[in-house]
Design an enzyme around this catalytic site. Sequence first.
Site, short mmCIF file in Angstrom:
data_model
loop_
_atom_site.label_atom_id
_atom_site.label_comp_id
_atom_site.label_asym_id
_atom_site.label_seq_id
_atom_site.Cartn_x
_atom_site.Cartn_y
_atom_site.Cartn_z
N ASN A 15 -8.97 9.87 11.70
CA ASN A 15 -7.56 9.29 12.40
C ASN A 15 -6.74 10.78 12.73
O ASN A 15 -6.27 11.22 11.81
CB ASN A 15 -6.81 8.38 11.60
CG ASN A 15 -5.77 8.08 12.28
OD1 ASN A 15 -4.95 8.83 12.75
ND2 ASN A 15 -5.39 6.56 12.05
N ALA A 16 -6.74 11.15 13.88
CA ALA A 16 -6.05 12.27 14.35
C ALA A 16 -4.60 12.17 13.86
O ALA A 16 -3.89 13.11 13.35
CB ALA A 16 -6.19 12.60 15.82
N LYS A 18 -3.25 10.74 11.35
CA LYS A 18 -2.89 10.73 9.92
C LYS A 18 -3.06 12.29 9.73
O LYS A 18 -2.29 12.93 8.62
CB LYS A 18 -3.93 10.10 9.09
CG LYS A 18 -4.03 8.56 9.18
CD LYS A 18 -5.20 8.16 8.29
CE LYS A 18 -4.94 6.57 7.98
NZ LYS A 18 -6.08 6.08 7.20
N ASP A 80 -5.89 5.21 2.67
CA ASP A 80 -6.05 4.01 3.37
C ASP A 80 -4.78 3.17 3.45
O ASP A 80 -4.00 3.27 2.66
CB ASP A 80 -7.11 2.95 2.51
CG ASP A 80 -7.32 1.81 3.52
OD1 ASP A 80 -8.23 1.96 4.23
OD2 ASP A 80 -7.12 0.86 3.23
N GLY A 164 -0.48 4.24 16.13
CA GLY A 164 -0.69 3.12 15.67
C GLY A 164 0.72 2.06 16.15
O GLY A 164 1.08 2.23 16.97
N TYR A 165 1.11 1.49 14.78
CA TYR A 165 2.16 0.31 14.81
C TYR A 165 3.71 1.07 14.96
O TYR A 165 4.78 0.32 15.11
CB TYR A 165 2.08 -0.51 13.89
CG TYR A 165 0.90 -1.24 13.82
CD1 TYR A 165 0.72 -2.48 14.58
CD2 TYR A 165 -0.18 -0.73 12.96
CE1 TYR A 165 -0.61 -3.25 14.39
CE2 TYR A 165 -1.30 -1.76 12.84
CZ TYR A 165 -1.74 -3.00 13.73
OH TYR A 165 -2.51 -3.54 13.37
N HIS A 191 5.62 6.10 4.43
CA HIS A 191 4.57 5.50 3.55
C HIS A 191 3.70 6.70 2.97
O HIS A 191 3.20 6.88 1.72
CB HIS A 191 3.90 4.43 3.87
CG HIS A 191 3.29 4.61 5.07
ND1 HIS A 191 4.18 4.80 6.22
CD2 HIS A 191 2.05 4.28 5.56
CE1 HIS A 191 3.18 4.85 7.18
NE2 HIS A 191 2.11 4.60 6.91
N ARG A 192 2.98 7.55 4.01
CA ARG A 192 2.25 8.73 3.78
C ARG A 192 2.82 9.79 3.13
O ARG A 192 2.42 10.30 2.02
CB ARG A 192 1.71 9.06 5.12
CG ARG A 192 0.38 9.87 5.03
CD ARG A 192 -0.40 9.82 6.11
NE ARG A 192 -1.03 8.47 6.64
CZ ARG A 192 -0.43 7.77 7.50
NH1 ARG A 192 0.67 8.09 8.02
NH2 ARG A 192 -1.16 6.40 7.64
P1 IMP Z 1 -7.36 2.97 8.05
O1 IMP Z 1 -7.91 4.15 8.66
O2 IMP Z 1 -8.18 2.00 7.49
O3 IMP Z 1 -6.32 3.44 6.66
O4 IMP Z 1 -6.59 2.19 8.99
C1 IMP Z 1 -4.96 2.66 9.18
C2 IMP Z 1 -4.62 1.68 10.32
O5 IMP Z 1 -3.13 0.97 9.87
C3 IMP Z 1 -4.43 2.54 11.39
O6 IMP Z 1 -5.39 2.49 12.45
C4 IMP Z 1 -2.94 1.86 11.89
O7 IMP Z 1 -3.29 1.03 12.80
C5 IMP Z 1 -2.28 1.53 10.82
N1 IMP Z 1 -1.49 2.64 10.21
C6 IMP Z 1 -1.62 3.23 9.27
N2 IMP Z 1 -0.39 4.11 8.90
C7 IMP Z 1 0.17 4.03 9.91
C8 IMP Z 1 1.45 4.97 10.28
O8 IMP Z 1 1.90 5.77 9.61
N3 IMP Z 1 1.82 4.56 11.57
C9 IMP Z 1 1.18 3.29 12.19
N4 IMP Z 1 0.12 2.62 12.02
C10 IMP Z 1 -0.41 3.06 10.97
#
Ligand code: IMP
Length: 214
Positions: A15-16, A18, A80, A164-165, A191-192
Amino acid sequence: MTAQLPARVLVATRNAGKLVELRPMFAAIGREVVDLDSAGVPETPDEDAIEAFDTFEANALAKARHFHRASGGLPTVADDSGLEVLALGGAPGVRSKSYATAAPGQSQTQANNDRLLQALASEEDRRGRFVCAVAFVDADRELVVRGETTGVITREARGAGGFGYDPLFLSDDLGQTLAEAGPEAKARVGHRGRAFVALTAALGAVPPSGPSAG
Ligand code: IMP
Protein backbone atom coordinates in the site's frame (compact mmCIF):
# COMPACT_ATOMS: atom_id res chain seq x y z
CA MET A 1 14.56 3.92 23.66
CA THR A 2 15.04 2.92 20.02
CA ALA A 3 18.49 1.38 20.46
CA GLN A 4 17.09 -2.06 19.74
CA LEU A 5 15.51 -1.13 16.41
CA PRO A 6 17.85 -2.23 13.60
CA ALA A 7 19.39 0.36 11.25
CA ARG A 8 17.60 -1.12 8.20
CA VAL A 9 14.02 -2.28 8.39
CA LEU A 10 11.83 -3.91 5.73
CA VAL A 11 8.48 -2.11 5.74
CA ALA A 12 6.37 -4.86 4.25
CA THR A 13 3.38 -3.28 2.56
CA ARG A 14 2.02 -3.08 -1.00
CA ASN A 15 0.00 0.00 0.00
CA ALA A 16 1.74 3.14 -1.28
CA GLY A 17 -0.21 5.34 1.17
CA LYS A 18 1.07 3.40 4.15
CA LEU A 19 4.64 3.52 2.87
CA VAL A 20 4.46 7.29 2.39
CA GLU A 21 3.42 7.63 6.02
CA LEU A 22 5.81 5.11 7.56
CA ARG A 23 9.02 6.05 5.73
CA PRO A 24 9.47 9.48 7.39
CA MET A 25 8.68 8.03 10.83
CA PHE A 26 11.63 5.65 10.51
CA ALA A 27 13.80 8.35 8.91
CA ALA A 28 13.11 10.66 11.85
CA ILE A 29 14.81 8.18 14.19
CA GLY A 30 17.66 7.49 11.76
CA ARG A 31 16.40 4.17 10.39
CA GLU A 32 16.52 3.22 6.72
CA VAL A 33 13.37 1.79 5.20
CA VAL A 34 13.64 -0.99 2.65
CA ASP A 35 10.43 -1.57 0.70
CA LEU A 36 9.31 -4.87 -0.80
CA ASP A 37 10.37 -3.92 -4.33
CA SER A 38 13.90 -2.95 -3.33
CA ALA A 39 14.12 -6.07 -1.16
CA GLY A 40 13.32 -8.09 -4.30
CA VAL A 41 10.12 -9.61 -2.94
CA PRO A 42 7.73 -9.85 -5.92
CA GLU A 43 3.98 -9.70 -5.32
CA THR A 44 2.32 -13.11 -5.41
CA PRO A 45 -1.38 -13.84 -6.00
CA ASP A 46 -1.77 -15.55 -2.62
CA GLU A 47 -0.70 -12.54 -0.54
CA ASP A 48 -4.23 -11.48 0.38
CA ALA A 49 -4.79 -14.88 1.97
CA ILE A 50 -2.11 -14.10 4.57
CA GLU A 51 -4.38 -11.64 6.34
CA ALA A 52 -7.41 -13.88 6.81
CA PHE A 53 -7.54 -13.58 10.60
CA ASP A 54 -10.20 -11.77 12.65
CA THR A 55 -7.94 -9.33 14.46
CA PHE A 56 -5.61 -6.59 13.26
CA GLU A 57 -2.89 -8.00 15.51
CA ALA A 58 -3.04 -11.53 14.08
CA ASN A 59 -3.02 -10.22 10.52
CA ALA A 60 -0.10 -7.85 11.14
CA LEU A 61 1.94 -10.65 12.72
CA ALA A 62 1.13 -13.06 9.88
CA LYS A 63 2.25 -10.48 7.32
CA ALA A 64 5.45 -9.66 9.21
CA ARG A 65 6.34 -13.34 9.59
CA HIS A 66 5.62 -14.02 5.92
CA PHE A 67 7.73 -11.15 4.61
CA HIS A 68 10.52 -11.74 7.11
CA ARG A 69 10.84 -15.21 5.58
CA ALA A 70 10.28 -14.07 1.98
CA SER A 71 12.98 -11.38 2.26
CA GLY A 72 15.56 -13.87 3.48
CA GLY A 73 15.51 -12.66 7.07
CA LEU A 74 15.37 -8.86 7.01
CA PRO A 75 14.05 -7.27 10.21
CA THR A 76 10.46 -6.69 9.15
CA VAL A 77 7.62 -4.37 10.09
CA ALA A 78 4.08 -4.94 8.78
CA ASP A 79 0.88 -3.11 9.60
CA ASP A 80 -2.73 -4.21 9.47
CA SER A 81 -5.18 -1.41 9.81
CA GLY A 82 -8.72 -0.37 9.21
CA LEU A 83 -11.76 1.62 10.21
CA GLU A 84 -14.23 0.52 12.89
CA VAL A 85 -17.62 2.24 12.95
CA LEU A 86 -19.66 1.92 16.13
CA ALA A 87 -23.10 1.94 14.48
CA LEU A 88 -21.95 -0.77 12.08
CA GLY A 89 -20.84 -3.09 14.86
CA GLY A 90 -17.17 -2.44 14.09
CA ALA A 91 -17.40 -2.85 10.31
CA PRO A 92 -15.61 -2.54 7.98
CA GLY A 93 -12.91 -3.48 10.51
CA VAL A 94 -10.30 -6.01 9.41
CA ARG A 95 -12.06 -6.16 6.02
CA SER A 96 -11.60 -2.41 5.35
CA LYS A 97 -9.46 -2.90 2.27
CA SER A 98 -12.14 -4.79 0.34
CA TYR A 99 -15.31 -3.58 2.07
CA ALA A 100 -17.10 -3.00 -1.26
CA THR A 101 -16.96 -4.56 -4.69
CA ALA A 102 -15.72 -1.99 -7.19
CA ALA A 103 -17.75 -1.48 -10.36
CA PRO A 104 -15.85 -1.57 -13.67
CA GLY A 105 -13.77 1.59 -13.94
CA GLN A 106 -14.30 2.47 -10.27
CA SER A 107 -11.43 2.49 -7.79
CA GLN A 108 -11.58 0.23 -4.75
CA THR A 109 -11.27 3.31 -2.53
CA GLN A 110 -14.23 5.02 -4.20
CA ALA A 111 -16.33 1.87 -3.90
CA ASN A 112 -15.44 1.50 -0.20
CA ASN A 113 -16.20 5.13 0.59
CA ASP A 114 -19.51 5.02 -1.30
CA ARG A 115 -20.56 1.90 0.58
CA LEU A 116 -19.66 3.46 3.91
CA LEU A 117 -21.71 6.59 3.22
CA GLN A 118 -24.58 4.40 2.07
CA ALA A 119 -24.44 2.23 5.18
CA LEU A 120 -24.59 5.32 7.41
CA ALA A 121 -27.09 7.28 5.32
CA SER A 122 -29.79 7.33 8.00
CA GLU A 123 -27.48 7.06 11.01
CA GLU A 124 -27.00 9.91 13.47
CA ASP A 125 -24.31 8.16 15.53
CA ARG A 126 -21.35 8.36 13.18
CA ARG A 127 -18.53 7.67 15.66
CA GLY A 128 -15.64 5.50 14.60
CA ARG A 129 -11.98 4.83 15.08
CA PHE A 130 -9.03 3.91 12.94
CA VAL A 131 -6.96 1.05 14.31
CA CYS A 132 -3.44 0.09 13.31
CA ALA A 133 -1.61 -2.99 14.55
CA VAL A 134 2.11 -3.00 13.78
CA ALA A 135 4.12 -6.20 14.02
CA PHE A 136 7.89 -6.46 14.15
CA VAL A 137 9.70 -9.73 13.41
CA ASP A 138 13.42 -10.38 13.32
CA ALA A 139 15.57 -13.43 14.03
CA ASP A 140 15.13 -13.08 17.80
CA ARG A 141 11.95 -11.20 18.49
CA GLU A 142 8.29 -10.94 17.57
CA LEU A 143 6.06 -8.24 18.91
CA VAL A 144 2.80 -6.52 18.04
CA VAL A 145 1.54 -3.12 19.18
CA ARG A 146 -1.57 -1.07 18.44
CA GLY A 147 -2.44 2.57 17.79
CA GLU A 148 -5.92 4.10 17.56
CA THR A 149 -7.48 7.43 16.69
CA THR A 150 -11.11 8.48 17.06
CA GLY A 151 -13.42 10.56 14.93
CA VAL A 152 -16.79 10.72 13.18
CA ILE A 153 -17.73 9.78 9.64
CA THR A 154 -18.67 12.84 7.58
CA ARG A 155 -21.64 12.94 5.19
CA GLU A 156 -19.40 13.76 2.23
CA ALA A 157 -15.73 13.52 1.30
CA ARG A 158 -13.51 16.44 2.35
CA GLY A 159 -9.85 16.98 1.44
CA ALA A 160 -7.39 15.54 -1.05
CA GLY A 161 -4.57 14.20 1.13
CA GLY A 162 -4.01 10.83 2.72
CA PHE A 163 -5.59 7.69 1.29
CA GLY A 164 -8.47 5.27 1.77
CA TYR A 165 -11.24 6.49 4.08
CA ASP A 166 -9.31 9.64 5.13
CA PRO A 167 -11.67 12.10 3.34
CA LEU A 168 -14.61 10.71 5.36
CA PHE A 169 -12.91 10.65 8.77
CA LEU A 170 -13.30 13.82 10.83
CA SER A 171 -10.60 13.55 13.45
CA ASP A 172 -11.58 14.34 17.06
CA ASP A 173 -8.03 15.57 17.66
CA LEU A 174 -7.74 17.81 14.62
CA GLY A 175 -11.29 19.03 13.86
CA GLN A 176 -10.69 18.29 10.18
CA THR A 177 -10.72 15.16 8.08
CA LEU A 178 -7.48 13.21 7.81
CA ALA A 179 -7.48 14.11 4.09
CA GLU A 180 -7.62 17.83 4.96
CA ALA A 181 -4.89 17.50 7.58
CA GLY A 182 -1.27 17.65 6.47
CA PRO A 183 0.96 14.60 6.74
CA GLU A 184 2.63 15.82 9.93
CA ALA A 185 -0.69 16.30 11.70
CA LYS A 186 -1.93 12.89 10.59
CA ALA A 187 1.33 11.29 11.71
CA ARG A 188 1.04 12.98 15.12
CA VAL A 189 -2.53 11.95 16.00
CA GLY A 190 -3.14 9.10 13.57
CA HIS A 191 -3.41 5.40 14.34
CA ARG A 192 -0.26 4.56 12.35
CA GLY A 193 1.83 7.25 14.06
CA ARG A 194 0.62 6.13 17.47
CA ALA A 195 1.38 2.49 16.69
CA PHE A 196 4.84 3.50 15.52
CA VAL A 197 5.54 5.31 18.81
CA ALA A 198 4.34 2.20 20.68
CA LEU A 199 6.62 0.03 18.55
CA THR A 200 9.76 2.04 19.26
CA ALA A 201 8.94 2.05 22.99
CA ALA A 202 8.26 -1.70 23.02
CA LEU A 203 11.40 -2.57 21.06
CA GLY A 204 13.49 -0.57 23.47
CA ALA A 205 12.06 -2.72 26.24
CA VAL A 206 12.46 -6.13 24.57
CA PRO A 207 16.11 -7.15 24.25
CA PRO A 208 17.12 -9.68 21.59
CA SER A 209 17.11 -13.18 23.03
CA GLY A 210 19.99 -14.73 21.11
CA PRO A 211 21.56 -18.08 22.05
CA SER A 212 23.87 -16.48 24.61
CA ALA A 213 21.12 -14.39 26.26
CA GLY A 214 19.66 -15.46 29.60
P1 IMP B 1 -4.78 -3.67 5.12
O1 IMP B 1 -3.82 -3.46 3.99
O2 IMP B 1 -5.42 -5.00 5.16
O3 IMP B 1 -4.19 -3.25 6.43
O4 IMP B 1 -6.02 -2.71 4.81
C1 IMP B 1 -6.02 -1.44 5.24
C2 IMP B 1 -7.26 -0.74 4.68
O5 IMP B 1 -7.85 0.03 5.74
C3 IMP B 1 -6.85 0.27 3.62
O6 IMP B 1 -6.93 -0.29 2.33
C4 IMP B 1 -7.86 1.38 3.84
O7 IMP B 1 -9.07 1.05 3.21
C5 IMP B 1 -8.08 1.34 5.35
N1 IMP B 1 -7.11 2.21 6.05
C6 IMP B 1 -6.10 1.80 6.87
N2 IMP B 1 -5.41 2.86 7.31
C7 IMP B 1 -5.98 3.93 6.75
C8 IMP B 1 -5.67 5.31 6.84
O8 IMP B 1 -4.71 5.76 7.46
N3 IMP B 1 -6.49 6.12 6.16
C9 IMP B 1 -7.54 5.67 5.43
N4 IMP B 1 -7.85 4.39 5.28
C10 IMP B 1 -7.07 3.52 5.96
